[in-house]
Design an enzyme around this catalytic site. Structure first.
Site, mmCIF file in Angstrom:
data_model
loop_
_atom_site.group_PDB
_atom_site.id
_atom_site.type_symbol
_atom_site.label_atom_id
_atom_site.label_comp_id
_atom_site.label_asym_id
_atom_site.label_seq_id
_atom_site.Cartn_x
_atom_site.Cartn_y
_atom_site.Cartn_z
ATOM 1 N N HIS A 45 14.297 32.680 12.980
ATOM 2 C CA HIS A 45 15.563 33.089 13.578
ATOM 3 C C HIS A 45 16.786 33.121 12.941
ATOM 4 O O HIS A 45 16.586 32.664 11.707
ATOM 5 C CB HIS A 45 15.955 32.195 15.180
ATOM 6 C CG HIS A 45 16.331 30.964 14.362
ATOM 7 N ND1 HIS A 45 15.420 29.695 14.278
ATOM 8 C CD2 HIS A 45 17.461 30.417 14.143
ATOM 9 C CE1 HIS A 45 16.100 28.701 13.637
ATOM 10 N NE2 HIS A 45 17.371 29.038 13.693
ATOM 11 N N HIS A 133 21.909 34.607 7.177
ATOM 12 C CA HIS A 133 20.658 34.333 6.347
ATOM 13 C C HIS A 133 19.782 33.920 7.350
ATOM 14 O O HIS A 133 19.935 33.645 8.384
ATOM 15 C CB HIS A 133 20.800 33.374 5.329
ATOM 16 C CG HIS A 133 21.000 31.991 5.944
ATOM 17 N ND1 HIS A 133 22.078 31.513 6.472
ATOM 18 C CD2 HIS A 133 20.143 30.983 5.931
ATOM 19 C CE1 HIS A 133 21.866 30.081 6.991
ATOM 20 N NE2 HIS A 133 20.710 29.898 6.921
HETATM 21 P P1 2AM Z 1 19.531 27.586 9.117
HETATM 22 O O1 2AM Z 1 20.022 28.640 10.061
HETATM 23 O O2 2AM Z 1 19.908 27.731 7.821
HETATM 24 O O3 2AM Z 1 18.051 27.675 9.325
HETATM 25 C C1 2AM Z 1 18.256 24.327 13.861
HETATM 26 O O4 2AM Z 1 18.433 23.237 13.289
HETATM 27 C C2 2AM Z 1 19.031 25.544 13.058
HETATM 28 O O5 2AM Z 1 20.511 25.531 13.113
HETATM 29 C C3 2AM Z 1 18.327 25.698 11.726
HETATM 30 O O6 2AM Z 1 17.922 27.091 11.655
HETATM 31 C C4 2AM Z 1 19.276 25.481 10.942
HETATM 32 O O7 2AM Z 1 19.615 26.074 9.653
HETATM 33 C C5 2AM Z 1 20.620 25.853 11.585
HETATM 34 N N1 2AM Z 1 21.669 24.723 11.290
HETATM 35 C C6 2AM Z 1 23.111 25.278 10.868
HETATM 36 N N2 2AM Z 1 23.873 24.254 10.946
HETATM 37 C C7 2AM Z 1 23.183 23.315 10.972
HETATM 38 C C8 2AM Z 1 23.626 21.841 10.847
HETATM 39 N N3 2AM Z 1 24.510 21.450 10.374
HETATM 40 N N4 2AM Z 1 22.664 20.884 10.913
HETATM 41 C C9 2AM Z 1 21.235 21.240 11.335
HETATM 42 N N5 2AM Z 1 20.909 22.542 11.503
HETATM 43 C C10 2AM Z 1 21.709 23.573 11.167
#
Ligand code: 2AM
Length: 193
Positions: A45, A133
């Site tokens: 996603h 991203h």
């Molecule tokens: P991503 O977008 O880089 O994949 C669920 O954890 C989603 O939220 C993941 O896809 C994750 O990274 C995103 N995400 C963004 N900030 C985050 C944070 N501080 N901690 C955990 N997940 C985060």
């Protein structure tokens, strides 16, 4: 005790694109390296905003905030292009595929609107600046970046998708209690058609 959910807001990807990413990227030899955890295809996603642990009773407020956020925003086209890693090539933690520059602006503005509407409703989240991203793989301790990062980055950088439409956003609950993250959509909102 009040039940909490680990929430984030995201744009979903079309199923044909997920199938292609699974076939061409997630199952490629460059991804099958020690210490590398490819994202399961069903979890792919585009994150717009990470909220984190939140009482379940806040869901109606989040629903209204997202309703307001999508109110003035039309669906838009996106292409996945090129790849990279966070935070840097020498000690990568996350490998990703990027978004074309026009769509990056549209995603950034959607993410900002979502974050602002949530904040007005008293819902916080990750304060880090938004960097559009698509996370493809996460890195564990045993990953040998000197040996394996170069070929993987080359593979990701060569990726190009056809344009596809972002026409809805979702709020997902991420359950980490089962060893692997399991995402469940708890709210869906359509952008203007
Ligand atoms: P991503 O977008 O880089 O994949 C669920 O954890 C989603 O939220 C993941 O896809 C994750 O990274 C995103 N995400 C963004 N900030 C985050 C944070 N501080 N901690 C955990 N997940 C985060």
């Amino acid at each position: 005790m009040e039940n909490h959910l680990r929430l984030f807001i995201a744009a979903s990807l079309p199923s044909e694109l997920i199938t292609r990413l699974d076939r061409d990227i997630l199952t490629a030899p460059e991804l099958r390296k020690s210490g590398l955890r490819p994202v399961p295809a069903q979890n792919l996603h585009l994150t717009l905003h990470f909220i984190g642990e939140t009482p379940e009773t806040k869901l109606p407020d989040i629903d209204s905030a997202l309703e307001r956020a999508v109110g003035g925003i039309a669906g838009f086209r996106v292409r996945l292009v090129g790849g990279g890693c966070f935070p840097n090539r020498r000690s990568p933690r996350v490998f990703w595929i990027g978004i074309d520059s026009e769509a990056s602006q549209a995603l950034g503005s959607l993410a900002k609107t979502v974050k602002n509407e949530l904040r007005k409703a008293g819902i916080g989240g990750d304060p880090k600046p938004f960097r559009p991203h698509l996370t493809i793989a996460r890195v564990g301790e045993r990953f040998d970046a000197d040996q394996d990062a170069g070929a993987l980055l080359k593979k990701l950088d060569a990726f190009n998708s056809d344009p596809f439409e972002i026409n809805e956003i979702v709020c997902c609950a991420s359950d980490l209690s089962r060893g692997k993250p399991v995402y469940e959509k708890v709210i869906e909102k359509r952008l203007i058609g």
